[in-house]
Design a protein around this motif. Sequence first.
Motif, PDB file in Angstrom:
ATOM      1  N   ILE A   1       0.892  -1.423   0.075  1.00  0.00           N
ATOM      2  CA  ILE A   1      -0.108   0.171   0.040  1.00  0.00           C
ATOM      3  C   ILE A   1       0.954   1.120   0.022  1.00  0.00           C
ATOM      4  O   ILE A   1       0.625   2.233  -0.560  1.00  0.00           O
ATOM      5  N   ASP A   2       2.073   1.252   0.614  1.00  0.00           N
ATOM      6  CA  ASP A   2       2.981   2.328   0.672  1.00  0.00           C
ATOM      7  C   ASP A   2       2.154   3.648   0.942  1.00  0.00           C
ATOM      8  O   ASP A   2       2.578   4.643   0.224  1.00  0.00           O
ATOM      9  N   ILE A   3       1.675   3.675   2.166  1.00  0.00           N
ATOM     10  CA  ILE A   3       1.041   4.845   2.439  1.00  0.00           C
ATOM     11  C   ILE A   3       1.904   6.142   2.733  1.00  0.00           C
ATOM     12  O   ILE A   3       1.583   7.147   2.493  1.00  0.00           O
ATOM     13  N   VAL A   4       3.093   5.708   3.310  1.00  0.00           N
ATOM     14  CA  VAL A   4       3.976   6.686   3.830  1.00  0.00           C
ATOM     15  C   VAL A   4       4.537   7.418   2.601  1.00  0.00           C
ATOM     16  O   VAL A   4       4.848   8.473   2.413  1.00  0.00           O
ATOM     17  N   GLY A   5       4.989   6.510   1.466  1.00  0.00           N
ATOM     18  CA  GLY A   5       5.421   6.726   0.338  1.00  0.00           C
ATOM     19  C   GLY A   5       4.375   7.465  -0.547  1.00  0.00           C
ATOM     20  O   GLY A   5       4.858   8.458  -1.500  1.00  0.00           O
ATOM     21  N   ASN A   6       3.394   7.433  -0.326  1.00  0.00           N
ATOM     22  CA  ASN A   6       2.002   8.085  -1.183  1.00  0.00           C
ATOM     23  C   ASN A   6       1.887   9.546  -0.369  1.00  0.00           C
ATOM     24  O   ASN A   6       0.631  10.173  -0.894  1.00  0.00           O
ATOM     25  N   ILE A   7       2.506   9.885   0.763  1.00  0.00           N
ATOM     26  CA  ILE A   7       2.230  11.151   1.423  1.00  0.00           C
ATOM     27  C   ILE A   7       2.095  12.352   0.477  1.00  0.00           C
ATOM     28  O   ILE A   7       1.425  13.127   0.356  1.00  0.00           O
ATOM     29  N   PRO A   8       3.314  12.441  -0.447  1.00  0.00           N
ATOM     30  CA  PRO A   8       3.399  13.422  -1.423  1.00  0.00           C
ATOM     31  C   PRO A   8       2.262  13.592  -2.256  1.00  0.00           C
ATOM     32  O   PRO A   8       1.626  14.659  -2.325  1.00  0.00           O
ATOM     33  N   ILE A   9       1.832  12.412  -2.664  1.00  0.00           N
ATOM     34  CA  ILE A   9       0.437  12.256  -3.412  1.00  0.00           C
ATOM     35  C   ILE A   9      -0.828  12.828  -2.762  1.00  0.00           C
ATOM     36  O   ILE A   9      -1.473  13.830  -3.122  1.00  0.00           O
ATOM     37  N   ILE A  10      -1.023  12.451  -1.434  1.00  0.00           N
ATOM     38  CA  ILE A  10      -2.003  12.748  -0.579  1.00  0.00           C
ATOM     39  C   ILE A  10      -1.869  14.239  -0.364  1.00  0.00           C
ATOM     40  O   ILE A  10      -2.976  15.021  -0.291  1.00  0.00           O
ATOM     41  N   ILE A  11      -0.814  14.741  -0.026  1.00  0.00           N
ATOM     42  CA  ILE A  11      -0.727  16.219   0.268  1.00  0.00           C
ATOM     43  C   ILE A  11      -1.276  17.015  -0.980  1.00  0.00           C
ATOM     44  O   ILE A  11      -1.836  17.900  -1.015  1.00  0.00           O
ATOM     45  N   ASP A  12      -0.855  16.613  -2.084  1.00  0.00           N
ATOM     46  CA  ASP A  12      -1.121  17.070  -3.513  1.00  0.00           C
ATOM     47  C   ASP A  12      -2.542  17.098  -3.888  1.00  0.00           C
ATOM     48  O   ASP A  12      -3.220  18.178  -4.291  1.00  0.00           O
ATOM     49  N   LEU A  13      -3.075  15.928  -3.463  1.00  0.00           N
ATOM     50  CA  LEU A  13      -4.753  15.732  -3.426  1.00  0.00           C
ATOM     51  C   LEU A  13      -5.306  16.858  -2.672  1.00  0.00           C
ATOM     52  O   LEU A  13      -6.247  17.654  -2.960  1.00  0.00           O
ATOM     53  N   ARG A  14      -4.672  17.165  -1.249  1.00  0.00           N
ATOM     54  CA  ARG A  14      -5.470  17.836  -0.156  1.00  0.00           C
ATOM     55  C   ARG A  14      -5.329  19.270  -0.764  1.00  0.00           C
ATOM     56  O   ARG A  14      -6.140  20.227  -0.504  1.00  0.00           O
ATOM     57  N   LYS A  15      -4.055  19.694  -1.432  1.00  0.00           N
ATOM     58  CA  LYS A  15      -3.967  21.156  -2.132  1.00  0.00           C
ATOM     59  C   LYS A  15      -5.092  21.260  -2.928  1.00  0.00           C
ATOM     60  O   LYS A  15      -5.547  22.381  -3.259  1.00  0.00           O
ATOM     61  N   LYS A  16      -5.466  20.277  -4.162  1.00  0.00           N
ATOM     62  CA  LYS A  16      -6.416  20.406  -5.034  1.00  0.00           C
ATOM     63  C   LYS A  16      -7.783  20.503  -4.468  1.00  0.00           C
ATOM     64  O   LYS A  16      -8.598  21.470  -4.919  1.00  0.00           O
TER      65      LYS A  16
ATOM     66  N   THR B   1      -2.730  12.912   9.564  1.00  0.00           N
ATOM     67  CA  THR B   1      -1.329  13.496  10.074  1.00  0.00           C
ATOM     68  C   THR B   1      -0.559  13.713   9.126  1.00  0.00           C
ATOM     69  O   THR B   1       0.893  13.672   9.142  1.00  0.00           O
ATOM     70  N   SER B   2      -0.709  13.642   7.606  1.00  0.00           N
ATOM     71  CA  SER B   2       0.059  13.394   6.577  1.00  0.00           C
ATOM     72  C   SER B   2       0.984  14.688   6.591  1.00  0.00           C
ATOM     73  O   SER B   2       2.260  14.838   6.183  1.00  0.00           O
ATOM     74  N   LYS B   3       0.387  16.048   6.781  1.00  0.00           N
ATOM     75  CA  LYS B   3       1.019  17.210   6.573  1.00  0.00           C
ATOM     76  C   LYS B   3       2.411  17.313   7.882  1.00  0.00           C
ATOM     77  O   LYS B   3       3.417  17.624   7.471  1.00  0.00           O
ATOM     78  N   ARG B   4       1.789  17.068   8.949  1.00  0.00           N
ATOM     79  CA  ARG B   4       2.903  16.799  10.181  1.00  0.00           C
ATOM     80  C   ARG B   4       4.112  15.704   9.864  1.00  0.00           C
ATOM     81  O   ARG B   4       5.022  15.947   9.887  1.00  0.00           O
ATOM     82  N   ILE B   5       3.652  14.602   9.383  1.00  0.00           N
ATOM     83  CA  ILE B   5       4.468  13.585   8.880  1.00  0.00           C
ATOM     84  C   ILE B   5       5.455  14.220   7.931  1.00  0.00           C
ATOM     85  O   ILE B   5       6.896  13.919   7.961  1.00  0.00           O
ATOM     86  N   GLU B   6       5.094  14.898   6.891  1.00  0.00           N
ATOM     87  CA  GLU B   6       5.805  15.370   5.905  1.00  0.00           C
ATOM     88  C   GLU B   6       6.903  16.320   6.316  1.00  0.00           C
ATOM     89  O   GLU B   6       7.983  16.273   5.995  1.00  0.00           O
ATOM     90  N   ARG B   7       6.420  17.053   7.262  1.00  0.00           N
ATOM     91  CA  ARG B   7       7.319  18.142   8.034  1.00  0.00           C
ATOM     92  C   ARG B   7       8.385  17.455   8.852  1.00  0.00           C
ATOM     93  O   ARG B   7       9.571  17.999   8.712  1.00  0.00           O
ATOM     94  N   ILE B   8       8.095  16.440   9.596  1.00  0.00           N
ATOM     95  CA  ILE B   8       8.892  15.645  10.439  1.00  0.00           C
ATOM     96  C   ILE B   8       9.875  14.870   9.571  1.00  0.00           C
ATOM     97  O   ILE B   8      11.244  14.830   9.652  1.00  0.00           O
ATOM     98  N   ILE B   9       9.563  14.092   8.960  1.00  0.00           N
ATOM     99  CA  ILE B   9      10.164  12.965   7.930  1.00  0.00           C
ATOM    100  C   ILE B   9      11.041  13.914   6.867  1.00  0.00           C
ATOM    101  O   ILE B   9      12.340  13.577   6.628  1.00  0.00           O
ATOM    102  N   GLY B  10      10.365  14.711   6.175  1.00  0.00           N
ATOM    103  CA  GLY B  10      11.212  15.513   5.067  1.00  0.00           C
ATOM    104  C   GLY B  10      11.084  14.574   3.982  1.00  0.00           C
ATOM    105  O   GLY B  10      10.732  13.363   4.056  1.00  0.00           O
TER     106      GLY B  10
ATOM    107  N   ILE C   1      11.096  10.416   3.609  1.00  0.00           N
ATOM    108  CA  ILE C   1      10.077   9.618   2.633  1.00  0.00           C
ATOM    109  C   ILE C   1      10.869   8.643   1.717  1.00  0.00           C
ATOM    110  O   ILE C   1      10.483   7.579   1.543  1.00  0.00           O
ATOM    111  N   SER C   2      11.905   9.292   1.258  1.00  0.00           N
ATOM    112  CA  SER C   2      12.596   8.429   0.025  1.00  0.00           C
ATOM    113  C   SER C   2      13.055   7.231   0.606  1.00  0.00           C
ATOM    114  O   SER C   2      13.150   6.282  -0.038  1.00  0.00           O
ATOM    115  N   ILE C   3      13.884   7.404   1.924  1.00  0.00           N
ATOM    116  CA  ILE C   3      14.479   6.343   2.418  1.00  0.00           C
ATOM    117  C   ILE C   3      13.521   5.138   2.836  1.00  0.00           C
ATOM    118  O   ILE C   3      13.942   4.231   2.536  1.00  0.00           O
ATOM    119  N   VAL C   4      12.586   5.700   3.488  1.00  0.00           N
ATOM    120  CA  VAL C   4      11.580   4.613   3.849  1.00  0.00           C
ATOM    121  C   VAL C   4      10.753   4.003   2.771  1.00  0.00           C
ATOM    122  O   VAL C   4      10.804   2.722   2.764  1.00  0.00           O
TER     123      VAL C   4
END
Length: 193
Positions: free
Chosen positions: A19-34, A152-161, A165-168
Amino acid sequence: MELNFKEIFTAFMILFAVIDIVGNIPIIIDLRKKVGHIQSEKASIIAGIILISFLFLGKSILNLIGIDVSSFAVAGAFILFFIALEMILGITLYKEDDSSPMTASVFPLAFPLIAGPGSLTTLLSLRAEFNIQNIIVAVILNVIVIYIVLKTSKRIERIIGPNGISIVRKVFGVILLAIAVKLFAHNIKVLFA
């Protein structure tokens, strides 16, 4: 009905990697912006319903079209292999088009981002090896994690950077690649036995 924690943990990790939900955080954030807002509860519940329904109905659907679970598991191993390659190499072999932002909670979030071809194939592949109750627990645990990540996708992106996310993604890609090889080896033996 006995729960096997090793099976639950393994099934959970496999589904989590696919499912790679952590790897999909950038997509989720992009969707949230739209869209402005994503209905985390709705997306998680719908994804869970799709996953559990397919766990029970998937085999019947396969029987209807004359395919056995081992053949499907081998095909699933190939899909997992390519998903793992995408994660490790940072390439995109296949991507769904984004649909209208109005339905973002269901499409493309619940399906196909969370409950997509990879995770549905994985469920049937897991069913060939694990007890169904352990897979259900693993699905429910993943749905809980998905809900938390969506909330918590916004917070996770801020914390992990972005680097985190790329390493995970790469770490889970390697795990997934090993799982794909094991799945392929096990089911190809069953097919030729």
